[in-house]
Design a protein around this motif. Structure first.
Motif, PDB file in Angstrom:
ATOM      1  N   ASP A  33       3.861  -2.572   2.169  1.00 33.74           N
ATOM      2  CA  ASP A  33       4.647  -3.611   1.496  1.00 33.74           C
ATOM      3  C   ASP A  33       4.860  -3.271   0.020  1.00 33.74           C
ATOM      4  N   TYR A  34       4.018  -2.396  -0.506  1.00 30.61           N
ATOM      5  CA  TYR A  34       4.050  -2.090  -1.939  1.00 30.61           C
ATOM      6  C   TYR A  34       4.572  -0.679  -2.209  1.00 30.61           C
ATOM      7  N   ALA A  35       5.181  -0.092  -1.213  1.00 33.01           N
ATOM      8  CA  ALA A  35       5.735   1.259  -1.375  1.00 33.01           C
ATOM      9  C   ALA A  35       6.776   1.259  -2.491  1.00 33.01           C
ATOM     10  N   GLY A  36       6.718   2.268  -3.336  1.00 36.30           N
ATOM     11  CA  GLY A  36       7.704   2.398  -4.405  1.00 36.30           C
ATOM     12  C   GLY A  36       7.321   1.732  -5.706  1.00 36.30           C
ATOM     13  N   ARG A  37       6.167   1.065  -5.720  1.00 38.80           N
ATOM     14  CA  ARG A  37       5.700   0.476  -6.985  1.00 38.80           C
ATOM     15  C   ARG A  37       4.186   0.632  -7.047  1.00 38.80           C
ATOM     16  N   PRO A  38       3.639   0.723  -8.259  1.00 39.72           N
ATOM     17  CA  PRO A  38       2.191   0.890  -8.360  1.00 39.72           C
ATOM     18  C   PRO A  38       1.449  -0.382  -7.942  1.00 39.72           C
ATOM     19  N   LEU A  39       0.266  -0.172  -7.448  1.00 35.91           N
ATOM     20  CA  LEU A  39      -0.545  -1.283  -6.918  1.00 35.91           C
ATOM     21  C   LEU A  39      -1.990  -1.104  -7.362  1.00 35.91           C
TER      22      LEU A  39
ATOM     23  N   ARG B  13       4.495  -3.799 -16.782  1.00 35.67           N
ATOM     24  CA  ARG B  13       4.430  -2.444 -16.229  1.00 35.67           C
ATOM     25  C   ARG B  13       4.776  -2.428 -14.738  1.00 35.67           C
ATOM     26  N   GLN B  14       5.195  -3.585 -14.224  1.00 33.88           N
ATOM     27  CA  GLN B  14       5.580  -3.726 -12.810  1.00 33.88           C
ATOM     28  C   GLN B  14       4.464  -3.300 -11.865  1.00 33.88           C
ATOM     29  N   LEU B  15       3.253  -3.601 -12.293  1.00 31.31           N
ATOM     30  CA  LEU B  15       2.073  -3.264 -11.487  1.00 31.31           C
ATOM     31  C   LEU B  15       1.718  -4.449 -10.593  1.00 31.31           C
ATOM     32  N   ALA B  16       1.726  -4.235  -9.301  1.00 33.36           N
ATOM     33  CA  ALA B  16       1.291  -5.280  -8.363  1.00 33.36           C
ATOM     34  C   ALA B  16      -0.233  -5.287  -8.320  1.00 33.36           C
ATOM     35  N   VAL B  17      -0.812  -6.463  -8.193  1.00 34.51           N
ATOM     36  CA  VAL B  17      -2.271  -6.591  -8.150  1.00 34.51           C
ATOM     37  C   VAL B  17      -2.657  -7.379  -6.908  1.00 34.51           C
ATOM     38  N   LEU B  18      -3.624  -6.859  -6.190  1.00 40.10           N
ATOM     39  CA  LEU B  18      -4.219  -7.592  -5.068  1.00 40.10           C
ATOM     40  C   LEU B  18      -5.725  -7.635  -5.305  1.00 40.10           C
ATOM     41  N   ALA B 100       3.226   4.746  -7.069  1.00 38.51           N
ATOM     42  CA  ALA B 100       4.419   4.390  -6.308  1.00 38.51           C
ATOM     43  C   ALA B 100       4.600   5.285  -5.086  1.00 38.51           C
ATOM     44  N   ASP B 101       3.988   6.466  -5.119  1.00 38.80           N
ATOM     45  CA  ASP B 101       4.076   7.392  -3.990  1.00 38.80           C
ATOM     46  C   ASP B 101       2.939   7.188  -2.985  1.00 38.80           C
ATOM     47  N   ALA B 102       2.189   6.084  -3.147  1.00 39.10           N
ATOM     48  CA  ALA B 102       1.091   5.711  -2.243  1.00 39.10           C
ATOM     49  C   ALA B 102      -0.096   6.678  -2.318  1.00 39.10           C
ATOM     50  N   GLU B 121      -7.374   1.582 -19.672  1.00 37.51           N
ATOM     51  CA  GLU B 121      -7.596   2.820 -18.907  1.00 37.51           C
ATOM     52  C   GLU B 121      -6.765   2.823 -17.625  1.00 37.51           C
ATOM     53  N   ILE B 122      -6.659   1.667 -17.001  1.00 35.19           N
ATOM     54  CA  ILE B 122      -5.861   1.555 -15.775  1.00 35.19           C
ATOM     55  C   ILE B 122      -4.375   1.778 -16.094  1.00 35.19           C
ATOM     56  N   LEU B 123      -3.905   1.113 -17.134  1.00 35.91           N
ATOM     57  CA  LEU B 123      -2.479   1.205 -17.472  1.00 35.91           C
ATOM     58  C   LEU B 123      -2.102   2.599 -17.945  1.00 35.91           C
ATOM     59  N   GLU B 124      -3.050   3.298 -18.579  1.00 37.81           N
ATOM     60  CA  GLU B 124      -2.773   4.665 -19.040  1.00 37.81           C
ATOM     61  C   GLU B 124      -2.474   5.610 -17.881  1.00 37.81           C
ATOM     62  N   ARG B 125      -2.990   5.282 -16.706  1.00 32.61           N
ATOM     63  CA  ARG B 125      -2.766   6.151 -15.541  1.00 32.61           C
ATOM     64  C   ARG B 125      -1.355   6.008 -14.963  1.00 32.61           C
ATOM     65  N   LEU B 126      -0.681   4.937 -15.348  1.00 35.46           N
ATOM     66  CA  LEU B 126       0.650   4.705 -14.789  1.00 35.46           C
ATOM     67  C   LEU B 126       1.667   5.573 -15.506  1.00 35.46           C
ATOM     68  N   PRO B 127       2.610   6.133 -14.765  1.00 35.55           N
ATOM     69  CA  PRO B 127       3.668   6.891 -15.439  1.00 35.55           C
ATOM     70  C   PRO B 127       4.511   5.972 -16.304  1.00 35.55           C
ATOM     71  N   VAL B 128       4.982   6.491 -17.405  1.00 37.71           N
ATOM     72  CA  VAL B 128       5.832   5.699 -18.292  1.00 37.71           C
ATOM     73  C   VAL B 128       7.196   5.541 -17.645  1.00 37.71           C
ATOM     74  N   VAL B 129       7.642   4.286 -17.564  1.00 34.72           N
ATOM     75  CA  VAL B 129       8.945   4.007 -16.945  1.00 34.72           C
ATOM     76  C   VAL B 129      10.012   4.070 -18.035  1.00 34.72           C
ATOM     77  N   ALA B 130      11.019   4.888 -17.800  1.00 36.43           N
ATOM     78  CA  ALA B 130      12.102   5.013 -18.782  1.00 36.43           C
ATOM     79  C   ALA B 130      12.949   3.759 -18.782  1.00 36.43           C
ATOM     80  N   THR B 131      13.281   3.291 -19.961  1.00 36.58           N
ATOM     81  CA  THR B 131      14.162   2.128 -20.057  1.00 36.58           C
ATOM     82  C   THR B 131      15.419   2.517 -20.821  1.00 36.58           C
ATOM     83  N   ASP B 132      16.506   1.832 -20.493  1.00 35.79           N
ATOM     84  CA  ASP B 132      17.782   2.136 -21.166  1.00 35.79           C
ATOM     85  C   ASP B 132      17.809   1.533 -22.567  1.00 35.79           C
TER      86      ASP B 132
END
Lengths: 48, 132
Positions: A33-39, B13-18, B100-102, B121-132
Motif C-alpha cells: 500500500d505504501y509502494a513509491g513513498r517512504p515508510l 517529507r511525505q513520510l508515511a508512519v505506521l 520508496a523502492d521498498a 537521523e531518520i529524516l537524514e536517510r531519506l533522499p532529498v526530493v527536488a522541488t520546482d
C-alpha cells in the motif's frame, strides 16, 4: 509460534518484509500500500 | 511519543508512519485515542513482523537500568500516566525506515526504552526530493 532466538540482524539495503496488519479502526495495511513513498515502521515494545 | 513533536516535518517529507504494537486491540484503541496519534496504530499480537526484523528479548540492564528509568521519569514529568505492561516486558521495539523502492534504509532494534534513533537521523536517510 515459538519466539526464535536471534543474533544481531541488519537488513539495511534488503527488501522490506511484507506484512498485512490491521489498525485500531479495522483497516488492513500492507507493505505494498505504501509502494513509491517512504515508510517508517515504529515498533512499540509496550504502550506505556 | 517523541515522533509526534515532529509531525509536520515528517508530513513535509511525505513520510508515511505506521506505529505497531504487540498489545491487545482494546488497549491499542485506548492508547491511540488517549495519545491522539496522527498515524495508524497497527496490532501485531503474533509479533512475527518484529521478530522478522530481529526484535527479540532485551537485557535486564537495558530494560530496567538508569537510561530506562530516566526515560520513564521524563514521561511522568510530562503528565503521562504509565500503565503496567500486560505482556512480555522483555520484548524489544525498534524503527524500520523503508524507502520508496521498498528496501530498508534504516534498521534499528532498540536495546531498551531509551534507545531510539533521533528523528533527524531518520529524516537524514531519506533522499532529498527536488522541488520546482
Amino acid at each position: 509460534m515459538a519466539r526464535p532466538r536471534m543474533t544481531k540482524l541488519d537488513l539495511t539495503g534488503q527488501p522490506a518484509l511484507p506484512f498485512a496488519l490491521t489498525d485500531t479502526g479495522g483497516q488492513i495495511h500492507r507493505l505494498e500500500d505504501y509502494a513509491g513513498r517512504p515508510l517508517l515502521l515504529v515498533f512499540h515494545r509496550h504502550l506505556a | 511519543m517523541q515522533l509526534q513533536q515532529h509531525e509536520h516535518e515528517i508530513a513535509a517529507r511525505q513520510l508515511a508512519v505506521l506505529v505497531v504494537t504487540f498489545e491487545s486491540r482494546e488497549r491499542a484503541q485506548r492508547y491511540a485515542a488517549e495519545m491522539k496519534l496522527p498515524w495508524p496504530l497497527l496490532v501485531d499480537e503474533s509479533r512475527r513482523l518484529a521478530w522478522g526484523y530481529g526484535m527479540d528479548r532485551g537485557r535486564r540492564w537495558d530494560l530496567y537500568g538508569p537510561a530506562a528509568i530516566w526515560t520513564y521519569l521524563k514521561l511522568l514529568a510530562r503528565g503521562r500516566r504509565l500503565e503496567r505492561p500486560t505482556d512480555d516486558v522483555t520484548q524489544l521495539g525498534g524503527d524500520i525506515l523503508v524507502g520508496a523502492d521498498a528496501r530498508v534504509l534504516l534498521h534499528h532494534v532498540g536495546s531498551g526504552p531509551a534507545d531510539r534513533p533521533a528523528v533527524s537521523e531518520i529524516l537524514e536517510r531519506l533522499p532529498v526530493v527536488a522541488t520546482d
